[in-house]
Design an enzyme around this catalytic site. Structure first.
Site, PDB file in Angstrom:
ATOM      1  CB  THR A   3      61.989  13.240  58.456  1.00  0.00           C
ATOM      2  OG1 THR A   3      61.766  14.052  57.298  1.00  0.00           O
ATOM      3  CG2 THR A   3      62.878  13.986  59.426  1.00  0.00           C
ATOM      4  CB  ALA A  17      66.116  -5.334  73.361  1.00  0.00           C
ATOM      5  CE  LYS A  57      52.068  13.621  64.640  1.00  0.00           C
ATOM      6  NZ  LYS A  57      53.462  13.546  64.980  1.00  0.00           N
ATOM      7  CD  GLU A  73      56.361   7.565  74.693  1.00  0.00           C
ATOM      8  OE1 GLU A  73      55.851   8.696  74.621  1.00  0.00           O
ATOM      9  OE2 GLU A  73      56.261   6.826  75.686  1.00  0.00           O
ATOM     10  N   GLY A 124      57.056  13.669  70.301  1.00  0.00           N
ATOM     11  CA  GLY A 124      58.321  13.159  69.767  1.00  0.00           C
ATOM     12  C   GLY A 124      59.088  12.279  70.722  1.00  0.00           C
ATOM     13  CB  ILE A 172      58.789  13.944  75.663  1.00  0.00           C
ATOM     14  CG1 ILE A 172      59.469  15.235  75.183  1.00  0.00           C
ATOM     15  CG2 ILE A 172      58.533  13.980  77.158  1.00  0.00           C
ATOM     16  CD1 ILE A 172      58.603  16.478  75.354  1.00  0.00           C
ATOM     17  CG  ASP A 206      50.524  18.017  65.180  1.00  0.00           C
ATOM     18  OD1 ASP A 206      50.646  16.877  64.693  1.00  0.00           O
ATOM     19  OD2 ASP A 206      51.266  18.476  66.061  1.00  0.00           O
ATOM     20  CE  LYS A 259      52.068  15.969  67.923  1.00  0.00           C
ATOM     21  NZ  LYS A 259      52.928  17.146  67.661  1.00  0.00           N
TER      22      LYS A 259
END
Lengths: 436, 436
Positions: B13, B33, B105, B129, B134, B136, B201, B205
């Site tokens: 995904t 970049a 994570k 990140e 996700g 943010i 989960d 995080k």
């Protein structure tokens, strides 16, 4: 490693906050930056106050030139404000090979292109997180956090004074003038609040964000700027009944025809998170094609919140100082040779929805005339509210929410509606955004 | 300049999202970049699907070792997940001098210290990140945007599955099991939802964020982990009546005694912005001493939102690759030689407020007994709700909100309350945070 030496120009609210936070959190900041960051010189016209605030811990001068010309200074923080002296000093600091941190949105929105070009040529950084939305790291989010995205639009509550006023108008049902006086008394509005209430401050910030979001030069002169001074408590109430809040938004949007850059009071659905940002708080909603909607919320002004952004810039510069200049984060997010010249659209070509309020004679056929004019202008109606006139009152209020259309269509339709003999006075027009 | 060559491990995904966004926005990303970033190799066990997804535009292999060992690859993106193979591959990539981007994570919360140490020694970056919330850019905000601050606490809705379930339970008044099935049908919950619904989960995080916020090593084994499986619709309803919402929060807080690191269902005031984060959305509230409260909101999962974070890391690495390694942003925000060993407190020593629900016999003196027990344990009551029993029902519900106290006090008081002959069954205990 040698400490980074910083010269501070102007030790007012934000300057003293910066001095204090840097001192209070020195140990943690050093642990993060890998070097000690020290304010070693302060320039302020009020040297006595500056000496008091800095406790004799750094050199205080009354001539800012002594700071920007001092060979020991690595970074200059400009907190003087305005376009005149501040611009000269920033340009001199750059010419002297010093990095600059500034909270001066007015300066960057109007002279940013020249300043960034000079910095680029000299290989120094000009950092300005504090210029937009105070302590919220929105510049960093836009410029670094969302680099994967084609940013489609952003909309922000980026002026705390006006958001405070709007929140109070709504909560207490009071008119603008009354609340403004209260805001001044509480220190939420300045003695001369023009820049805030007329939308100029928000437009400076929206201009800076538009450049970063779309890779265009700063073009404050192309921004549509409209404040909240004409807003009436009546409209806030009607908006509420229709499920909307009115906020002063700074909006930058990419369209196939060009870029929209505008500040004006805006109806937004009450259920949106950003509609619930109250008081002097700020928030910016950013929509990217990959990430979808993201929101950034916090204090947009004040001594220590703004100092938080100034110091974050100091740490960034300290960390990046050794990076090959071409590999640093570009000032406006895009490489200087990769900027776009996408035009900013005149307001007449902007596409949005509208809230229209008009007073009409309470007689048959009025609504038919109005809706006919809108239909002829291909403006379709999303919702309508007709308030029964009070007992003995010959006039009724009609409120219409339109679907999206071009501003010039609405302006033309309003002129026709106002020409109707059954319509009294002017039509109130407030723009509406779904932000979805 | 030469393109940056990227090897992708796992094209599920998030991997396919990363491939697609990088391709779709290639022009803008390059303009930001300063170099083109290209995925030139993909490793996936399902090579056929990988070839289809990548349109023959890059080399597809089924052995990830070929990617991490390939001399042309500059950055490896690890999207395999889990602790086993992923760890080996990340360590090999680092040993081979490659930068790493990962969304893993679980891996970082458990093996992060070892991984960051190896990266530090080798002078490469490990960016993550995408591992928290996700799309943010919360890692960037914590690590770079708020460097001026002594961060006091953070609290996040950092698991979309559980937030979706809680929103549905509240909206529809349904019980956990029913909503979980619906969430699975809609794709908001996995076939085996254990990691999400048991809070694991979120704890991964929160562990990563605690390290960055406070400069401590990642210590997942010290986190208190509690999910939402035992939550009843009744409690969501009572909380609502008292002006609260129940959210699964990941909390990291600095106290004079040590650091609190905990994930559990939490009552929060309904008027807080974060209480209104609904469905699968994520949000993190961070409180710093200078900036005050800031909030970051957006999609916490999904193909392109997560890809947004992965690609932001690719751009960061591309920009920072030439920086002297000691001047890059440290992996955990603080310089590796400046980490703290502040202990993480056991849950019994955590201080918070509580929602307590108990069923009591409808007879005199019950409330006196209960409030006496609380008073003896120095637990003071903030609010109380006693529901009259239904007609013919011999039992009544009593709900008590306490002021702040230590967890061990509450546990002891509950044991005494449960021992009362007038109290039926167990006392339901849910923690409560004002987040102010």
């Amino acid at each position: 490693m040698k400490p980074i030496k910083v010269g501070l120009l102007g030790i007012g609210t934000v300057g003293s906050g910066t001095f204090n936070v840097l001192k209070r959190n020195q140990e943690e900041i050093t642990r993060r930056a890998g070097r000690s960051i020290q304010i070693t010189m302060v320039a302020d016209l009020n040297t006595e106050r500056a000496r008091e605030l800095t406790n004799g811990e750094c050199e205080v001068v009354n001539d800012a030139n002594l700071v920007v010309n001092h060979p020991d200074i690595d970074i200059v923080i400009e907190l003087i404000g305005g376009y005149g002296i501040a611009r000269d000093l920033v340009m001199k600091a750059i010419a002297n090979g010093k990095h600059v941190v500034t909270a001066n949105k007015a300066l960057l929105a109007t002279h940013g292109n020249e300043i960034f070009k000079a910095a680029q040529e000299k290989g120094v950084m000009v950092a300005f997180e504090a210029a937009v939305a105070g302590g919220i790291p929105i510049i960093k989010a836009l410029r670094e956090g969302l680099t994967a995205n084609r940013i489609q639009w952003l909309a922000g509550i980026i002026n705390g004074t006006t958001n405070f006023i709007l929140s109070e108008m709504r909560d207490k049902g009071l008119d603008f003038d009354v609340v403004l006086k209260e805001a001044q008394r509480l220190g939420y509005a300045e003695a001369d609040p023009t820049f805030d209430i007329e939308g100029v401050d928000a437009a400076h910030k929206a201009t800076i964000m538009s450049a970063i979001a779309f890779g265009i030069p700063v073009q404050f002169d192309k921004a549509h700027v409209e404040g909240i001074t004409k807003l009436q408590a009546t409209d806030i109430r009607y908006a509420e009944q229709l499920g909307y809040r009115i906020k002063l938004l700074g909006i930058a949007k990419r369209t196939p025809q060009g870029i929209e850059l505008r500040v004006h009071p805006t109806l937004i659905p009450a259920k949106r998170l950003i509609a619930n940002v109250e008081g002097a708080m700020n928030a910016v909603l950013v929509h990217g094609d990959a990430v979808g909607a993201t929101l950034y919320y916090g204090k947009g002004a004040g001594s220590e919140p703004t100092a938080s952004a100034v110091i974050a810039d100091l740490v960034d510069i300290t960390r990046l100082a050794t990076a090959d200049p071409e590999h640093r984060v570009p000032h406006l997010a895009f490489q200087p040779d990769s900027m776009n010249d996408t035009p900013i659209l005149p307001m007449s070509e902007v596409t949005t929805s509208y809230y229209l309020r008009m007073q009409v004679a309470d007689q048959p056929g009025v609504l038919a005339d109005i809706t006919r004019i809108l239909a002829d202008s291909t403006i379709s109606i999303d919702a309508m509210l007709q308030k029964e006139p009070e007992e003995g009152e010959p006039r009724a209020d009609i409120i219409i929410l339109t679907h999206q259309t071009q501003e010039k269509n609405v302006v033309a339709a309003i002129a026709k509606i106002e020409a109707l003999s059954t319509v009294v006075g002017q039509v109130t027009k407030i723009r509406l955004e779904q932000l979805s």
